[in-house]
Write an enzyme that holds these catalytic residues in place. Structure first.
Site, PDB file in Angstrom:
ATOM      1  CB  THR A   9      24.152  38.019  -6.815  1.00 23.75           C
ATOM      2  OG1 THR A   9      24.251  39.443  -6.873  1.00 23.75           O
ATOM      3  CG2 THR A   9      22.704  37.613  -6.915  1.00 23.75           C
TER       4      THR A   9
ATOM      5  CB  THR B 250      26.684  38.411  -9.713  1.00 20.29           C
ATOM      6  OG1 THR B 250      25.471  39.177  -9.786  1.00 20.29           O
ATOM      7  CG2 THR B 250      26.289  36.959  -9.615  1.00 20.29           C
TER       8      THR B 250
END
Length: 636
Positions: free
Chosen positions: A467, A449
């Site tokens: 992400t 992420t």
């Protein structure tokens, strides 16, 4: 307790937004469109005269970016701490930090800067987050003195059945779920940009995408992290023609220090700049996404079992980013805002903080603080596993999970005198819990992420985490458009009947935890977040305790050794955790196996100092360190 509002979708178009003044005292996110238009016109004149300046060319400090003889953009020097005034940007990457700062220099606000920085991260950190995925925005509006949040999470195609990840009654192996069309959710980041700009932005999207487009076209300097992430995905990328052509050089990872260009992504950003988000959700990009999902471009000779996905053009056309209520808890006279469902970040961090409220952590030795962190995490993760899911599909008892009464009840399970409880612990029953027999689901620690944090001269704050799930997402790039598609649907449980089971149009549970903390006077105290799968939650929790209970400055709170427990018999920890603390925890009965191979989390954020001072901080060493810049640096 500080309040918040739930803004209306497309409020600006409905002429419901208050006028945006331009005085320095608090016109905040809703600034005058006239000023923005004047800035745009001046920028256009300059760009036509001398050529568009690349991100990094205007970064503050000694590390201004420059170009080589071939036009490639070199990054500013990476610094993990910056102090000063007027605005700040922190990200995982110096190119992105410089892009956000460039927007602040041109008169943009924190939302504008966050979008520019996130677009740049899609170029220089494409394996962690990009327009092929989604995310969550947490926004503090200084003028209104309120916090709002945007859910730009990916959705499952409408045709997705609850048994999508089962074959012959058994779960499809994870690696096969990941690298397939079945794992690819409808991307939400571009729609999140659009919604944030409609409500709060002062600059048009095409100006915010320009720095990233220039770097994608002219090239950037490859660092060690980029090489490592490419090498981690080599076998997958080689199995898809689109991924090979986009990210590999002669079938291999690019060399560290070389110049890498992504002209396809530059063209994609240009399309979105010219036609707006509709180009992504209705136009040729949408068609290319659906073609990739339904017919993955498997390379000749590849033996991988790649299942096609179920996404249709209607799924993209129907996608909406949504305003959601942020979570809110009081902790030691501070107010902690987080992201609500479908993210589990805000509720899990908030519940753990409420449990810890019953202890004077500032008066305890280090090993006792760490022990209580582990115990609170396990309890909160038990409840996360049972109750958290998409609130449009399941009843999530947010108020009950965040009530102090429920936390007091859960705290009673922590043993006195201190000793480790047997784990996993069962879930509790908060007020409002659904009576449907939902069973516990495990928490996955893996995942990649990106987080970034911005603030501006008017005091507005953005904490944005986005992400594509795994490092490299699904591993499948959209042919000719320069970005990878996510594998977010692997965040669903494989079995039907759970709060987080798959369904058509449903958003999988997330661990993303952008966080904004207000001080006892209701002013911004700190904002931060992290990547790391489910460990995002424990990382953000530990940074919060470090700041508020242990009175650390943000750089120290970020650098401190980390550990976590996701309601497992094992507690994970970094090798830098002092041996004395490890031994004390083991004496309490905690099972500490070998240290984690990778660091836990990758935090960046901003601390708000007295007299309008700003302290931007990012990881000093984890994953190569992050990047922080301020608009007006303090003199040395």
């Amino acid at each position: 307790m500080r309040g918040y509002r739930l803004p209306h979708h497309r409020r600006v178009e409905e002429d419901l937004a208050p006028s945006r003044g331009t005085d320095m005292s608090g016109s905040a996110l809703r600034r005058g469109r006239l000023l923005a238009l004047l800035v745009m016109a001046l920028t256009l004149v300059v760009a036509l005269a001398v050529g568009a300046s690349p991100a990094g060319a205007h970064g503050k400090g000694d590390g201004d970016g420059d170009k080589d003889d071939h036009g490639a953009v070199h990054p500013p020097d990476k610094q993990s701490v910056a102090t000063g005034y007027g605005g700040a940007v922190t990200t995982l990457d110096p190119y992105a930090t410089a892009a956000g700062l460039e927007v602040l220099e041109k008169g943009g606000n924190a939302v504008d800067a966050a979008i520019a920085a996130s677009a740049m991260l899609g170029v220089t950190r494409p394996y962690d987050g990009s327009i092929g995925g989604g995310g969550f925005f947490l926004i503090y509006d200084a003028e209104e003195d309120e916090v709002a949040s945007i859910d730009a999470r990916e959705t499952a195609p409408l045709a997705t059945p609850p048994t999508v990840f089962l074959e012959n009654g058994q779960p499809i192996p994870y690696d096969e779920r990941r690298v397939s069309g079945l794992s690819q959710g409808v991307p939400g980041l571009v729609a999140g940009w659009e919604l944030a700009l409609e409500e709060y932005g002062t600059m048009p999207l095409h100006k915010l995408l320009q720095p990233a487009r220039v770097v994608a076209e002219r090239g950037f300097v490859v660092d060690a992290e980029y090489v490592d992430r490419t090498e981690d995905n080599l076998e997958i990328f080689r199995d898809f023609t689109s991924s090979t052509e986009t990210f590999l050089v002669d079938g291999a990872a690019p060399e560290e220090g070389s110049i890498f260009r992504n002209p396809d992504l530059a063209r994609t950003y240009k399309l979105i700049s010219r036609e707006g988000p509709d180009a992504f959700y209705e136009g040729e990009i949408a068609e290319a996404i659906v073609d990739t999902v339904q017919e993955p471009p498997v390379a000749e000779g590849a033996t991988r079992n790649v299942r096609p996905g179920l996404m249709e053009l209607e799924d993209l056309d129907d996608y909406e980013a949504k305003w959601r209520e942020p979570t809110e808890v009081d902790y030691r006279d501070h107010t902690v805002f987080g992201m609500g469902p479908p993210s589990s970040g805000g509720t899990t961090v908030g519940e753990a903080l409420n449990i810890l409220e019953g202890y004077e952590l500032s008066e305890l030795p280090e090993h006792d603080v760490l022990h209580l962190l582990v115990e609170a995490e396990a309890l909160a993760f038990a409840d996360r596993g049972k109750y958290l899911g998409d609130p449009d599909f399941v009843d999530v008892p947010v108020e009950g999970l965040l009530s102090q009464e429920f936390a007091d009840e859960r705290r009673e399970l922590i043993l006195e005198p201190f000793a480790a409880t047997e784990k996993p612990v069962p879930a509790g029953t908060p007020e409002g819990a659904p009576d449907d027999g939902v069973v516990l689901a495990s928490a996955a620690a893996s995942g990649s992420t990106m987080h970034l944090t911005t603030t501006d001269r008017w005091g507005n704050v953005v904490a944005l985490t986005f992400t594509i799930e795994e490092i490299g997402g699904s591993g499948i790039a959209v042919d000719g458009y320069g970005f990878l598609l996510n594998n977010e649907l692997t965040d669903f449980a494989t079995d039907p009947g759970l709060a987080n089971s798959p369904d058509g149009g449903k958003r999988p549970r997330s661990s993303i935890s952008p966080t904004i903390v207000l001080d006892p006077d209701g002013e911004p105290f700190a904002a931060y977040g992290s990547p790391g799968g489910a460990t995002i939650i424990t990382t953000v929790l530990q940074v919060t305790v470090n700041l508020i209970d242990l009175d650390m400055a943000l750089p120290d709170a970020i650098a401190a050794p980390r550990l976590n427990n996701l309601n497992s018999e094992n507690t994970n920890f970094e090798a830098s955790l002092p041996v004395a603390a490890q031994e004390a925890l083991k004496a309490y009965g905690h099972n500490l196996p070998a240290p984690t191979e990778d660091p836990i989390g990758n935090v960046n954020g901003i601390e708000f100092l007295d007299d309008d001072g700003l302290l931007g901080a990012a990881e000093p060493t984890r994953f190569g360190g992050g990047s922080a810049l301020v608009l007006e640096p303090w003199a040395d």
